[in-house]
Design an enzyme around this catalytic site. Sequence first.
Site, PDB file in Angstrom:
ATOM      1  CG  HIS A  13      -1.599   0.835   1.475  1.00  0.00           C
ATOM      2  ND1 HIS A  13      -2.081   1.721   2.425  1.00  0.00           N
ATOM      3  CD2 HIS A  13      -2.714   1.411   0.469  1.00  0.00           C
ATOM      4  CE1 HIS A  13      -3.211   2.515   2.082  1.00  0.00           C
ATOM      5  NE2 HIS A  13      -3.507   2.350   0.906  1.00  0.00           N
TER       6      HIS A  13
ATOM      7  CD  GLU B 235      -7.434   4.793  -4.481  1.00  0.00           C
ATOM      8  OE1 GLU B 235      -8.379   5.693  -4.209  1.00  0.00           O
ATOM      9  OE2 GLU B 235      -6.638   4.283  -3.675  1.00  0.00           O
TER      10      GLU B 235
ATOM     11  CG  ASP C  94      -3.355   7.044  -3.363  1.00  0.00           C
ATOM     12  OD1 ASP C  94      -4.291   6.375  -3.513  1.00  0.00           O
ATOM     13  OD2 ASP C  94      -2.560   7.034  -2.089  1.00  0.00           O
TER      14      ASP C  94
ATOM     15  CD  GLU D 203      -2.872   2.093  -3.392  1.00  0.00           C
ATOM     16  OE1 GLU D 203      -3.862   2.775  -3.322  1.00  0.00           O
ATOM     17  OE2 GLU D 203      -1.807   2.261  -2.494  1.00  0.00           O
TER      18      GLU D 203
ATOM     19  CG  HIS E 141      -4.511   9.170   0.297  1.00  0.00           C
ATOM     20  ND1 HIS E 141      -5.153   9.827   1.253  1.00  0.00           N
ATOM     21  CD2 HIS E 141      -5.152   8.027  -0.135  1.00  0.00           C
ATOM     22  CE1 HIS E 141      -6.607   8.917   1.521  1.00  0.00           C
ATOM     23  NE2 HIS E 141      -6.366   7.920   0.633  1.00  0.00           N
TER      24      HIS E 141
END
Length: 251
Positions: free
Chosen positions: A17, A119, A46, A44, A59
């Site tokens: 993450h 993301e 952002d 992952e 994020h």
Amino acid sequence: MAHPALPAWPYPRWIAHRGAGKLAPENTLAAFRLGAEHGYRMFECDAKLSRDGVLFLLHDATLERTTNGRGTAGDQDWQALAQLDAGGWHSRRHAGEPLPTLENLARWCLANGFYLNIEIKPTPGTEEATGHAVGALAARLWQGQAVPPLLSSFRPEALAGARAAAPHLPRGLLLDTLWDGCLDVAAQLECAAVICNHALWDAALVARVQGAGRRALSYTVNDDWAAQRLIDLGTDGIITDRVDLFSPAAG
């Protein structure tokens, strides 16, 4: 055993993450390097758009929590964002760590044979434009690669933008709650995966999602019991902060 309706899935189960969870400043290259040192091969991140159209990693909508900047990140040009300290908030060791562009991270992943879940985290009001930009960049950078990035978002408009730019890239709908019609939206957007808050999954939901030919992924899983529950349910991917706890080689 994989569900007979499921297409091939080239990604590993374990996904780090924001690079390395909380062990390094999130969404910085330092974090992704640390995650790789713990054996992770999929990450992952952002991604959002600067005012002048550069995709970068962050994020929050605002800068205060993870940089020394102020205000809405998407309202600023990349030249200003590139000057910010995105590591000092975390620890002295990482002071001065810059915000990376999405292209920086993509080229690092490609050079090392790593997999990426991007993301799409749009500034409010830029959902479709941000999704389109992510799709276009990912299609260009991963052209000819065997395994493309997985593009995900909580915002259907962002996934629609990504599909318009790069219909061949796999998409995942993120869900924090099971809102009315959410699985229908995943079908309409031709998503390859549904990525839920891990507490939402039960046997019936896993069967429904996989039975429709989509993969079942979870965020953010930081406890042994939660991870084992998801493995026992037959889910397909686990996003975790605890790169120091879970061995990605465990399967």
